[in-house]
Design an enzyme around this catalytic site. Structure first.
Site, mmCIF file in Angstrom:
data_model
loop_
_atom_site.group_PDB
_atom_site.id
_atom_site.type_symbol
_atom_site.label_atom_id
_atom_site.label_comp_id
_atom_site.label_asym_id
_atom_site.label_seq_id
_atom_site.Cartn_x
_atom_site.Cartn_y
_atom_site.Cartn_z
ATOM 1 N N CYS A 8 -18.740 -5.135 2.990
ATOM 2 C CA CYS A 8 -18.673 -6.437 2.321
ATOM 3 C C CYS A 8 -20.092 -6.987 2.268
ATOM 4 O O CYS A 8 -21.055 -6.242 2.500
ATOM 5 C CB CYS A 8 -17.713 -7.388 3.034
ATOM 6 N N ASN A 11 -20.871 -8.399 6.510
ATOM 7 C CA ASN A 11 -20.343 -7.610 7.638
ATOM 8 C C ASN A 11 -19.976 -8.479 8.843
ATOM 9 O O ASN A 11 -20.109 -8.044 9.996
ATOM 10 C CB ASN A 11 -21.328 -6.493 8.035
ATOM 11 N N ARG A 14 -15.003 -9.938 6.216
ATOM 12 C CA ARG A 14 -14.007 -9.029 5.621
ATOM 13 C C ARG A 14 -14.098 -7.596 6.126
ATOM 14 O O ARG A 14 -13.080 -7.001 6.514
ATOM 15 C CB ARG A 14 -14.125 -9.071 4.089
ATOM 16 N N SER A 15 -15.302 -7.002 6.106
ATOM 17 C CA SER A 15 -15.354 -5.570 6.456
ATOM 18 C C SER A 15 -15.068 -5.284 7.938
ATOM 19 O O SER A 15 -14.435 -4.253 8.220
ATOM 20 C CB SER A 15 -16.659 -4.910 5.994
ATOM 21 N N ASP A 130 -13.712 -13.982 -0.263
ATOM 22 C CA ASP A 130 -14.663 -14.175 0.832
ATOM 23 C C ASP A 130 -14.259 -15.436 1.594
ATOM 24 O O ASP A 130 -14.320 -16.539 1.046
ATOM 25 C CB ASP A 130 -16.075 -14.317 0.244
#
Ligand code: 4NP
Length: 169
Positions: A8, A11, A14-15, A130
């Site tokens: 993403c 970091n 989301r990721s 996001d």
């Protein structure tokens, strides 16, 4: 071992949640010897730092402890990971460009995926919102999107890489 890198922008939201939900489903299904996820950011703002406290807290709610520390997407990742899975179209463009600029060719068709291509509740191009500037409820929404999308992604990878659990042989 099939390795998946969730990417993403920062970091921290989301990721890391993508990585954690993927690895949790893998654990529940006993696939740890075959599938493994990590995560990184397009930007290096949060390198070495823990994810956003709201990401950590929301995952804890679901019994998942996130230990990841922030990383920036690196050239070596393009070869080290079998698949790179992104959250939105801008991430897709950024990783595609990074790959092209690094290697002089576009990524192979099965290298780079948008996670919501696997979301069973939507059709067409959708993004993982996001949550950085949003409320805590959006972190839960992101978690739910990632959980159901990862269930389908894992099914896809099991088929694609001919993963057979010993008891299924
Ligand atoms: P992420 O969210 O890409 O899901 O980790 C963001 C995290 C940090 C920032 C933007 C988005 N930031 O501007 O620092």
């Amino acid at each position: 071992m099939v390795k998946v890198l969730f990417v993403c922008l920062g970091n921290i939201c989301r990721s890391p949640a993508g990585e954690a939900t993927f690895n949790e489903i893998v654990k529940e299904r006993g696939l740890q010897e075959y599938l493994q996820a990590d995560s990184a950011g397009i930007m290096g703002w949060h390198v070495g730092k823990k994810p956003d406290p709201r990401t950590i807290k929301n995952a804890e709610k679901h019994g998942i402890t996130i230990t990841h520390l922030g990383k920036k997407l690196a050239k070596a990742d393009l070869d080290d990971f079998d698949h790179i899975v992104v959250m939105d179209e801008k991430n897709f463009e950024d990783v595609h460009k990074f790959y092209y600029d690094t290697k002089g060719v576009p990524p192979p068709a099965d290298k780079l995926f948008l996670i919501r291509d696997f979301d069973p509740t939507v059709r067409g191009v959708h993004e993982v919102i996001d949550p950085y500037y949003e409320g805590e409820e959006v972190f839960e929404e992101v978690f739910q999107i990632l959980w159901r999308s990862n269930e389908a992604l894992i099914n896809f990878l099991v088929e694609k890489h001919h993963i057979v659990l010993p008891e299924e042989e």
